[in-house]
Write a protein that holds these residues in place. Structure first.
Motif, mmCIF file in Angstrom:
data_model
loop_
_atom_site.group_PDB
_atom_site.id
_atom_site.type_symbol
_atom_site.label_atom_id
_atom_site.label_comp_id
_atom_site.label_asym_id
_atom_site.label_seq_id
_atom_site.Cartn_x
_atom_site.Cartn_y
_atom_site.Cartn_z
ATOM 1 N N ASN A 106 0.816 -1.217 0.000
ATOM 2 C CA ASN A 106 0.000 0.000 0.000
ATOM 3 C C ASN A 106 0.852 1.270 0.000
ATOM 4 O O ASN A 106 0.414 2.301 -0.525
ATOM 5 N N ALA A 107 2.050 1.187 0.551
ATOM 6 C CA ALA A 107 2.960 2.348 0.477
ATOM 7 C C ALA A 107 3.376 2.561 -0.983
ATOM 8 O O ALA A 107 3.418 3.698 -1.472
ATOM 9 N N LEU A 108 3.640 1.482 -1.689
ATOM 10 C CA LEU A 108 4.001 1.592 -3.114
ATOM 11 C C LEU A 108 2.808 2.099 -3.933
ATOM 12 O O LEU A 108 2.959 2.921 -4.842
ATOM 13 N N ILE A 109 1.615 1.630 -3.579
ATOM 14 C CA ILE A 109 0.398 2.092 -4.274
ATOM 15 C C ILE A 109 0.239 3.605 -4.095
ATOM 16 O O ILE A 109 -0.083 4.325 -5.041
ATOM 17 N N GLN A 110 0.500 4.079 -2.883
ATOM 18 C CA GLN A 110 0.383 5.522 -2.619
ATOM 19 C C GLN A 110 1.388 6.315 -3.460
ATOM 20 O O GLN A 110 1.054 7.363 -4.020
ATOM 21 N N LEU A 111 2.587 5.773 -3.575
ATOM 22 C CA LEU A 111 3.623 6.408 -4.399
ATOM 23 C C LEU A 111 3.158 6.514 -5.861
ATOM 24 O O LEU A 111 3.273 7.561 -6.504
ATOM 25 N N GLN A 112 2.613 5.435 -6.371
ATOM 26 C CA GLN A 112 2.117 5.422 -7.759
ATOM 27 C C GLN A 112 0.946 6.389 -7.914
ATOM 28 O O GLN A 112 0.814 7.063 -8.931
ATOM 29 N N GLU A 192 11.141 -3.054 -7.909
ATOM 30 C CA GLU A 192 10.324 -2.542 -6.787
ATOM 31 C C GLU A 192 8.918 -3.152 -6.801
ATOM 32 O O GLU A 192 8.361 -3.494 -5.750
ATOM 33 N N ALA A 193 8.357 -3.273 -8.008
ATOM 34 C CA ALA A 193 7.005 -3.848 -8.123
ATOM 35 C C ALA A 193 7.013 -5.309 -7.682
ATOM 36 O O ALA A 193 6.151 -5.749 -6.909
ATOM 37 N N ILE A 194 8.010 -6.056 -8.145
ATOM 38 C CA ILE A 194 8.083 -7.488 -7.795
ATOM 39 C C ILE A 194 8.256 -7.651 -6.281
ATOM 40 O O ILE A 194 7.604 -8.489 -5.649
ATOM 41 N N GLU A 195 9.119 -6.839 -5.717
ATOM 42 C CA GLU A 195 9.372 -6.925 -4.274
ATOM 43 C C GLU A 195 8.078 -6.672 -3.478
ATOM 44 O O GLU A 195 7.765 -7.396 -2.528
ATOM 45 N N ALA A 196 7.323 -5.655 -3.901
ATOM 46 C CA ALA A 196 6.076 -5.328 -3.184
ATOM 47 C C ALA A 196 5.051 -6.452 -3.329
ATOM 48 O O ALA A 196 4.371 -6.821 -2.366
ATOM 49 N N ILE A 197 4.949 -7.019 -4.533
ATOM 50 C CA ILE A 197 3.980 -8.103 -4.765
ATOM 51 C C ILE A 197 4.355 -9.331 -3.927
ATOM 52 O O ILE A 197 3.518 -9.916 -3.240
ATOM 53 N N LYS A 198 5.636 -9.684 -3.958
ATOM 54 C CA LYS A 198 6.066 -10.863 -3.196
ATOM 55 C C LYS A 198 5.952 -10.619 -1.696
ATOM 56 O O LYS A 198 5.570 -11.502 -0.933
ATOM 57 N N GLY A 199 6.247 -9.381 -1.287
ATOM 58 C CA GLY A 199 6.100 -9.026 0.132
ATOM 59 C C GLY A 199 4.660 -9.142 0.594
ATOM 60 O O GLY A 199 4.384 -9.400 1.772
ATOM 61 N N ALA A 200 3.730 -8.949 -0.336
ATOM 62 C CA ALA A 200 2.301 -9.062 -0.003
ATOM 63 C C ALA A 200 1.810 -10.496 -0.222
ATOM 64 O O ALA A 200 0.607 -10.745 -0.340
ATOM 65 N N GLY A 201 2.748 -11.435 -0.308
ATOM 66 C CA GLY A 201 2.401 -12.861 -0.404
ATOM 67 C C GLY A 201 2.020 -13.323 -1.795
ATOM 68 O O GLY A 201 1.569 -14.452 -1.983
#
Ligand code: AMP
Ligand code: MN
Ligand code: MN
Ligand code: MN
Length: 298
Positions: A106-112, A192-201
């Motif tokens: 969600n932090a990455l989503i806010q950035l986008q 960054e996108a891959i990291e966020a997706i994997k971090g979110a399971g």
């Protein structure tokens, strides 16, 4: 949000025999025409069993889709489609089976969201130069509150203004690369996108690989870098593909050890593009639902 891993999911053979998957779709949470519940109803009528909701840079449509999925007995996969920048090009990475409440995602989503807001204002300024006053405000007013605004939303606005006879023509005349309303965006990187997706399971998937206007040498470079950055899947089957395209993509999945996904990228009814139609994956590739992290929400 609680996730349910159905017993059936473990029985891959049952899935393959009986289920229809469409794992790339859009709702009013971004530039899709239908509200999530209406998209689910439509998918139910089209006899889709497993529907992935992958709105641009947002998970907001997922919750309503899950509720509707329970009502219609349709399985929902929580997803997102993230815009990334790779060597000056916009590359889309979908995340499937994500936790939409994940803090870092969600932090990455806010950035986008911030990047999209600044870009949408600039697109509005550009369109004003050719007579479309307040294009940003009026495009925003047409969209659902809090929705991600993409060039698709601007194309719908231009169509309503009678700028061209179809939404597609509005896009090609005003918003495509090189046109007056085209504004570059500084999206996050693929890594960054891959990291966020994997971090979110979730599972990171390279979306519609043949829609980036790059030759096969560059496609190979993209796939190699995507895989090196931790990407695990690639869309192989979609709507409106050239002959031999899905076989080529399936063989690239096999070569690069990526799971194969399928999705219509449905936004609204359009000629040759429908929900859940003709999305079979060639047998040499391993379907994404074999991935141990693949899960449904209801
Ligand atoms: P953006 O992420 O803001 O650059 O916008 C990309 C979106 O524009 C895509 O997801 C599509 O919904 C839309 N789009 C791309 N090409 C076309 C087209 N030819 N006609 C209509 N909409 C399009
Ligand atoms: Mn779109
Ligand atoms: Mn896309
Ligand atoms: Mn899409």
């Amino acid at each position: 949000m609680e996730s349910v891993l159905l017993e059936e999911l473990k029985n891959i053979r049952i899935w393959e025999k009986q289920y229809t998957f469409d794992l790339h779709t859009h709702t009013k949470a971004s530039d899709g025409f239908y509200a999530p519940k209406d998209l689910v109803e439509l998918a139910h009528h089209k006899r889709i069993d497993v529907l992935g909701i992958t709105d641009h840079d947002t998970c907001l449509g997922v919750y309503e889709a899950i509720e509707a999925g329970k009502q219609y007995g349709l399985h929902i996969v929580a997803g997102i489609e993230l815009s990334t920048m790779w060597l000056g090009r916009q590359i889309h990475i979908t995340g499937l089976a994500i936790n939409p409440d994940d803090e870092k995602l969600n932090a990455l989503i806010q950035l986008q969201k911030d990047k999209r807001h600044a870009r949408a204002i600039k697109i509005g300024e550009q369109l004003a130069k050719c007579g479309f006053k307040d294009a940003y405000e009026r495009t925003k007013a047409m969209a659902q509150d809090g929705a991600t605004l993409t060039r698709g939303n601007f194309a719908a606005f231009l169509f309503e203004q009678g700028a061209a006879p179809t939404i597609d023509k509005c896009f090609k005349q005003y918003l495509a690369r090189g046109c007056i309303g085209y504004v570059m965006a500084d999206w996050v990187s693929i890594g960054e996108a891959i990291e966020a997706i994997k971090g979110a399971g979730g599972i990171a998937i390279l979306a519609h690989p043949k829609r980036y206007n790059i030759n096969n040498k560059w496609l190979l470079k993209l796939i190699t870098e995507f895989k090196q950055a931790g990407g695990e899947g690639m869309e192989v089957s979609g709507a409106m593909q050239a002959s031999g395209e899905r076989e080529l993509l399936a063989s690239l999945c096999q070569k690069h050890e990526l799971y194969a996904s399928c999705g219509s990228d449905f936004h609204r009814e359009k000629a040759y593009l429908d929900l859940g139609i003709n999305l079979t994956i060639p047998p040499l590739a391993t379907p994404i639902w074999h991935h141990p992290k693949f899960k449904i929400e209801c």
